[in-house]
Design a protein around this motif. Sequence first.
Motif, mmCIF file in Angstrom:
data_model
loop_
_atom_site.group_PDB
_atom_site.id
_atom_site.type_symbol
_atom_site.label_atom_id
_atom_site.label_comp_id
_atom_site.label_asym_id
_atom_site.label_seq_id
_atom_site.Cartn_x
_atom_site.Cartn_y
_atom_site.Cartn_z
ATOM 1 N N UNK A 1 0.506 11.818 14.488
ATOM 2 C CA UNK A 1 1.358 10.890 15.978
ATOM 3 C C UNK A 1 0.152 9.115 14.755
ATOM 4 N N UNK A 2 -1.018 9.501 15.628
ATOM 5 C CA UNK A 2 -1.897 7.432 15.338
ATOM 6 C C UNK A 2 -1.876 6.874 14.228
ATOM 7 N N UNK A 3 -1.624 5.575 14.341
ATOM 8 C CA UNK A 3 -1.787 5.079 12.997
ATOM 9 C C UNK A 3 -2.970 5.026 12.536
ATOM 10 N N UNK A 4 -3.572 4.233 11.393
ATOM 11 C CA UNK A 4 -4.965 4.173 10.647
ATOM 12 C C UNK A 4 -5.208 2.516 10.756
ATOM 13 N N UNK A 5 -6.331 2.253 11.170
ATOM 14 C CA UNK A 5 -6.860 1.156 11.979
ATOM 15 C C UNK A 5 -7.026 0.220 10.499
ATOM 16 N N UNK A 6 -6.621 -0.954 10.835
ATOM 17 C CA UNK A 6 -6.731 -2.029 8.915
ATOM 18 C C UNK A 6 -7.876 -1.801 8.234
ATOM 19 N N UNK A 7 -9.485 -1.663 9.099
ATOM 20 C CA UNK A 7 -10.409 -1.576 8.477
ATOM 21 C C UNK A 7 -10.792 -0.470 8.218
ATOM 22 N N UNK A 8 -10.007 1.264 8.475
ATOM 23 C CA UNK A 8 -9.685 2.042 7.761
ATOM 24 C C UNK A 8 -8.881 2.003 6.029
ATOM 25 N N UNK A 9 -7.770 1.154 6.415
ATOM 26 C CA UNK A 9 -6.450 1.584 5.564
ATOM 27 C C UNK A 9 -7.415 0.344 3.830
#
Length: 238
Positions: free
Chosen positions: A192-200
Amino acid sequence: MAPFRIGTAGWSIPAQHAAAFPAGGSHLARYGARLPVVEINSSFYRPHRPATYARWAATVPEEFRFAVKLPKEITHVLRLAGAEAPLARFLDEVALLGPKLGPLLLQLPPGLGFDAALIGDFLDLLRARFSGPLVCEPRHASWFDGAADALLAGRGIPRVAADPPPAPGAARPGGWPGLRYWRLHGSPRMYYSPYAAERLQRLAALLRDDPAEHWVIFDNTAEGAAWADALALLFLTR
């Protein structure tokens, strides 16, 4: 520079992301116009006719590639033993993808510990019929102490890096280093969870610094996060 092959597990475009893809045509045709790879997970649950694979291959651009998950009959029911007949049937089916066939994904059940003789015999059986790329996703803790990585590396097989990791060490790629295969299921809420911009951004930097070929598959598909994450990472790696 090695290619970054970024996509999702499945190609049915959620309504909230429809505007990011061309209008008109099938979901697969629209998907293939924006993303370069897809992982077929439905093959884990049921067989597909060879003609279906051929139709899928004809729908996407020449440079597009499909990863295909091995059937659960082989991995979870037979647990790699006595799998000659279903393996032969599966390989005959996926052969109709032709040059658009990418890696086969061997995902193992969480309870299947590392057994060098068992996995070695199965890989010998598979390699007698298939010489293309193969990636292995073990999920039992015994696969992450070094011996399994050595066996896989010796056979030219990468170990999947998974998030969330099912065991310590599973978040990092292992096995053969010539190809890296990432399966990102969403965190903290799996699927479900999207990945945060910092993680990407961190992942994009890691990919750019590693000369290996990378496949990154987002499997956080339950509420559509995968498509936005895949497009964002693709943009960050260009």
